[in-house]
Design a protein around this motif. Structure first.
Motif, PDB file in Angstrom:
ATOM      1  N   ASP A 123       0.828  -1.207   0.000  1.00  0.00           N
ATOM      2  CA  ASP A 123       0.000   0.000   0.000  1.00  0.00           C
ATOM      3  C   ASP A 123       0.868   1.265   0.000  1.00  0.00           C
ATOM      4  O   ASP A 123       2.051   1.221   0.357  1.00  0.00           O
ATOM      5  CB  ASP A 123      -0.890  -0.028   1.249  1.00  0.00           C
ATOM      6  CG  ASP A 123      -2.171   0.759   1.058  1.00  0.00           C
ATOM      7  OD1 ASP A 123      -2.297   1.478   0.044  1.00  0.00           O
ATOM      8  OD2 ASP A 123      -3.047   0.667   1.947  1.00  0.00           O
ATOM      9  N   ILE A 124       0.229   2.375  -0.341  1.00  0.00           N
ATOM     10  CA  ILE A 124       0.968   3.647  -0.412  1.00  0.00           C
ATOM     11  C   ILE A 124       1.090   4.298   0.969  1.00  0.00           C
ATOM     12  O   ILE A 124       0.273   4.046   1.865  1.00  0.00           O
ATOM     13  CB  ILE A 124       0.299   4.627  -1.402  1.00  0.00           C
ATOM     14  CG1 ILE A 124      -1.157   4.911  -0.995  1.00  0.00           C
ATOM     15  CG2 ILE A 124       0.375   4.079  -2.827  1.00  0.00           C
ATOM     16  CD1 ILE A 124      -1.815   6.012  -1.795  1.00  0.00           C
ATOM     17  N   GLU A 125       2.089   5.163   1.089  1.00  0.00           N
ATOM     18  CA  GLU A 125       2.392   5.795   2.378  1.00  0.00           C
ATOM     19  C   GLU A 125       1.213   6.606   2.904  1.00  0.00           C
ATOM     20  O   GLU A 125       0.953   6.608   4.121  1.00  0.00           O
ATOM     21  CB  GLU A 125       3.623   6.704   2.228  1.00  0.00           C
ATOM     22  CG  GLU A 125       4.054   7.326   3.539  1.00  0.00           C
ATOM     23  CD  GLU A 125       5.421   7.997   3.453  1.00  0.00           C
ATOM     24  OE1 GLU A 125       5.940   8.169   2.337  1.00  0.00           O
ATOM     25  OE2 GLU A 125       5.961   8.336   4.518  1.00  0.00           O
ATOM     26  N   ALA A 126       0.472   7.276   2.017  1.00  0.00           N
ATOM     27  CA  ALA A 126      -0.624   8.159   2.445  1.00  0.00           C
ATOM     28  C   ALA A 126      -1.700   7.395   3.216  1.00  0.00           C
ATOM     29  O   ALA A 126      -2.452   7.992   4.005  1.00  0.00           O
ATOM     30  CB  ALA A 126      -1.237   8.838   1.228  1.00  0.00           C
ATOM     31  N   ASN A 127      -1.789   6.080   2.998  1.00  0.00           N
ATOM     32  CA  ASN A 127      -2.821   5.292   3.705  1.00  0.00           C
ATOM     33  C   ASN A 127      -2.375   4.832   5.085  1.00  0.00           C
ATOM     34  O   ASN A 127      -3.204   4.376   5.882  1.00  0.00           O
ATOM     35  CB  ASN A 127      -3.234   4.091   2.861  1.00  0.00           C
ATOM     36  CG  ASN A 127      -4.071   4.517   1.673  1.00  0.00           C
ATOM     37  OD1 ASN A 127      -4.722   5.559   1.714  1.00  0.00           O
ATOM     38  ND2 ASN A 127      -4.038   3.738   0.607  1.00  0.00           N
ATOM     39  N   TYR A 128      -1.068   4.956   5.370  1.00  0.00           N
ATOM     40  CA  TYR A 128      -0.546   4.530   6.677  1.00  0.00           C
ATOM     41  C   TYR A 128      -0.534   5.700   7.661  1.00  0.00           C
ATOM     42  O   TYR A 128       0.502   6.194   8.065  1.00  0.00           O
ATOM     43  CB  TYR A 128       0.856   3.928   6.522  1.00  0.00           C
ATOM     44  CG  TYR A 128       0.834   2.457   6.142  1.00  0.00           C
ATOM     45  CD1 TYR A 128       0.859   1.463   7.124  1.00  0.00           C
ATOM     46  CD2 TYR A 128       0.766   2.062   4.819  1.00  0.00           C
ATOM     47  CE1 TYR A 128       0.831   0.118   6.786  1.00  0.00           C
ATOM     48  CE2 TYR A 128       0.736   0.719   4.461  1.00  0.00           C
ATOM     49  CZ  TYR A 128       0.770  -0.247   5.452  1.00  0.00           C
ATOM     50  OH  TYR A 128       0.739  -1.587   5.110  1.00  0.00           O
ATOM     51  N   CYS A 129      -1.728   6.154   8.032  1.00  0.00           N
ATOM     52  CA  CYS A 129      -1.873   7.214   9.044  1.00  0.00           C
ATOM     53  C   CYS A 129      -3.304   7.130   9.574  1.00  0.00           C
ATOM     54  O   CYS A 129      -4.142   6.385   9.048  1.00  0.00           O
ATOM     55  CB  CYS A 129      -1.592   8.594   8.449  1.00  0.00           C
ATOM     56  SG  CYS A 129      -2.746   9.070   7.175  1.00  0.00           S
ATOM     57  N   ALA A 130      -3.584   7.898  10.630  1.00  0.00           N
ATOM     58  CA  ALA A 130      -4.891   7.828  11.293  1.00  0.00           C
ATOM     59  C   ALA A 130      -6.037   8.097  10.312  1.00  0.00           C
ATOM     60  O   ALA A 130      -7.101   7.485  10.396  1.00  0.00           O
ATOM     61  CB  ALA A 130      -4.931   8.812  12.457  1.00  0.00           C
ATOM     62  N   GLU A 131      -5.810   9.001   9.366  1.00  0.00           N
ATOM     63  CA  GLU A 131      -6.888   9.385   8.440  1.00  0.00           C
ATOM     64  C   GLU A 131      -6.923   8.481   7.205  1.00  0.00           C
ATOM     65  O   GLU A 131      -7.862   8.554   6.409  1.00  0.00           O
ATOM     66  CB  GLU A 131      -6.692  10.838   7.968  1.00  0.00           C
ATOM     67  CG  GLU A 131      -6.655  11.885   9.076  1.00  0.00           C
ATOM     68  CD  GLU A 131      -5.333  11.899   9.848  1.00  0.00           C
ATOM     69  OE1 GLU A 131      -4.292  11.512   9.269  1.00  0.00           O
ATOM     70  OE2 GLU A 131      -5.352  12.242  11.050  1.00  0.00           O
ATOM     71  N   GLY A 132      -5.917   7.654   7.014  1.00  0.00           N
ATOM     72  CA  GLY A 132      -5.837   6.814   5.819  1.00  0.00           C
ATOM     73  C   GLY A 132      -6.640   5.535   5.967  1.00  0.00           C
ATOM     74  O   GLY A 132      -7.187   5.242   7.039  1.00  0.00           O
ATOM     75  N   THR A 137      -0.083   4.270  11.729  1.00  0.00           N
ATOM     76  CA  THR A 137       1.229   4.575  11.164  1.00  0.00           C
ATOM     77  C   THR A 137       2.100   3.310  11.180  1.00  0.00           C
ATOM     78  O   THR A 137       1.809   2.361  11.934  1.00  0.00           O
ATOM     79  CB  THR A 137       1.937   5.653  12.013  1.00  0.00           C
ATOM     80  OG1 THR A 137       2.171   5.097  13.312  1.00  0.00           O
ATOM     81  CG2 THR A 137       1.094   6.921  12.135  1.00  0.00           C
ATOM     82  N   PRO A 138       3.189   3.298  10.409  1.00  0.00           N
ATOM     83  CA  PRO A 138       4.105   2.147  10.481  1.00  0.00           C
ATOM     84  C   PRO A 138       4.608   1.900  11.901  1.00  0.00           C
ATOM     85  O   PRO A 138       4.750   0.747  12.328  1.00  0.00           O
ATOM     86  CB  PRO A 138       5.245   2.552   9.546  1.00  0.00           C
ATOM     87  CG  PRO A 138       4.606   3.469   8.561  1.00  0.00           C
ATOM     88  CD  PRO A 138       3.579   4.244   9.346  1.00  0.00           C
ATOM     89  N   SER A 139       4.873   2.968  12.635  1.00  0.00           N
ATOM     90  CA  SER A 139       5.346   2.824  14.008  1.00  0.00           C
ATOM     91  C   SER A 139       4.315   2.103  14.876  1.00  0.00           C
ATOM     92  O   SER A 139       4.670   1.325  15.774  1.00  0.00           O
ATOM     93  CB  SER A 139       5.649   4.225  14.570  1.00  0.00           C
ATOM     94  OG  SER A 139       6.142   4.125  15.866  1.00  0.00           O
ATOM     95  N   GLU A 140       3.030   2.358  14.583  1.00  0.00           N
ATOM     96  CA  GLU A 140       1.971   1.657  15.321  1.00  0.00           C
ATOM     97  C   GLU A 140       1.828   0.213  14.850  1.00  0.00           C
ATOM     98  O   GLU A 140       1.551  -0.684  15.660  1.00  0.00           O
ATOM     99  CB  GLU A 140       0.646   2.416  15.163  1.00  0.00           C
ATOM    100  CG  GLU A 140       0.645   3.748  15.911  1.00  0.00           C
ATOM    101  CD  GLU A 140      -0.496   4.671  15.530  1.00  0.00           C
ATOM    102  OE1 GLU A 140      -0.833   5.539  16.358  1.00  0.00           O
ATOM    103  OE2 GLU A 140      -1.034   4.560  14.400  1.00  0.00           O
ATOM    104  N   VAL A 141       2.036  -0.015  13.564  1.00  0.00           N
ATOM    105  CA  VAL A 141       1.926  -1.385  13.036  1.00  0.00           C
ATOM    106  C   VAL A 141       2.945  -2.309  13.712  1.00  0.00           C
ATOM    107  O   VAL A 141       2.676  -3.484  13.942  1.00  0.00           O
ATOM    108  CB  VAL A 141       2.102  -1.387  11.486  1.00  0.00           C
ATOM    109  CG1 VAL A 141       2.258  -2.803  10.959  1.00  0.00           C
ATOM    110  CG2 VAL A 141       0.919  -0.694  10.818  1.00  0.00           C
TER     111      VAL A 141
END
Ligand SMILES: Cc1cc2nc3c(=O)[nH]c(=O)nc-3n(C[C@H](O)[C@H](O)[C@H](O)COP(=O)(O)O)c2cc1C
Length: 192
Positions: A123-132, A137-141
């Motif tokens: 997946d793209i970076e823009a989807n790896y955040c609270a709003e995505g 985030t990757p750090s949370e994953v």
């Protein structure tokens, strides 16, 4: 020269379908004096670790101060063998259960080591955040890796090295850049 960094690679088809991790491992092999790679699916094709395997993995960990877990993100986690590896290798009386023992002693074998995660995501970076669409985030994953490190008295880099968009038009040029960036990132990790 500092001791090599141990890189535990978990990809079920590194020699076949992999594009990203195959390239990354190839890059690590060019610097074999700096990075020692353990390809878990090649070592344990049956998906299990026996007593000898557990002893071998523990010895590899004991010899290295900095350990990196490298894998493709599969369902916001790591491929299954890395979990099996952790379940078997991080045993009571070796990785934990020795609160009063000195770091490196049985029950605290991993205390003081430095861990980090290097992963690729389709997946793209823009989807790896609270709003995505992923919502995290990757750090949370990688929280399971961070929590596990805390529990055994090690440290874990809160931010993983992440290559995004591997299934969303990643170009050969971007892949090449990522291989160089990965090596630079590894060289900057804290050393044990
Ligand atoms: C079973 C499976 C699950 C996957 N789950 C995710 C996922 O949760 N999030 C994501 O961004 N990509 C996911 N992907 C895409 C992989 O992360 C991507 O194919 C991999 O990073 C590419 O690395 P490679 O070329 O070395 O195989 C998944 C792929 C597979 C096969």
């Amino acid at each position: 020269m500092a001791a090599p960094i141990l890189v535990i690679v978990a990809h079920p088809d590194l020699a076949g379908a992999s594009r990203v991790h195959k390239r990354w491992v190839e890059e690590l092999a060019r610097h074999a004096d700096e990075f020692e790679v353990r390809d878990l699916y090649a070592l344990y094709p049956g998906g299990t670790l026996d007593e000898v395997a557990v002893a071998t993995e523990r010895a590899a960990l004991e010899e290295h101060g900095t350990v990196v877990f490298q894998f493709p993100v599969y369902w916001y986690s790591a491929p299954a063998l890395l979990r099996t590896w952790t379940d078997e290798v991080y045993g009571f009386g070796w990785a934990y259960g020795g609160e009063t023992a000195a770091p490196g002693e049985p029950g605290r074998a991993l205390a003081g080591k430095h861990f980090a995660v290097a992963m690729s995501a389709g997946d793209i970076e823009a989807n790896y955040c609270a709003e995505g669409t992923v919502g995290f985030t990757p750090s949370e994953v990688i929280v399971p890796f961070r929590a596990t490190a805390n529990y055994v008295g090690a440290t874990c880099e809160p931010e993983p090295f992440t290559l995004f968009g591997t299934e969303n038009g990643l170009t050969d040029e971007e892949l090449e850049r990522s291989a160089a960036a990965y090596v630079s990132w590894l060289r900057g990790l804290p050393r044990g």
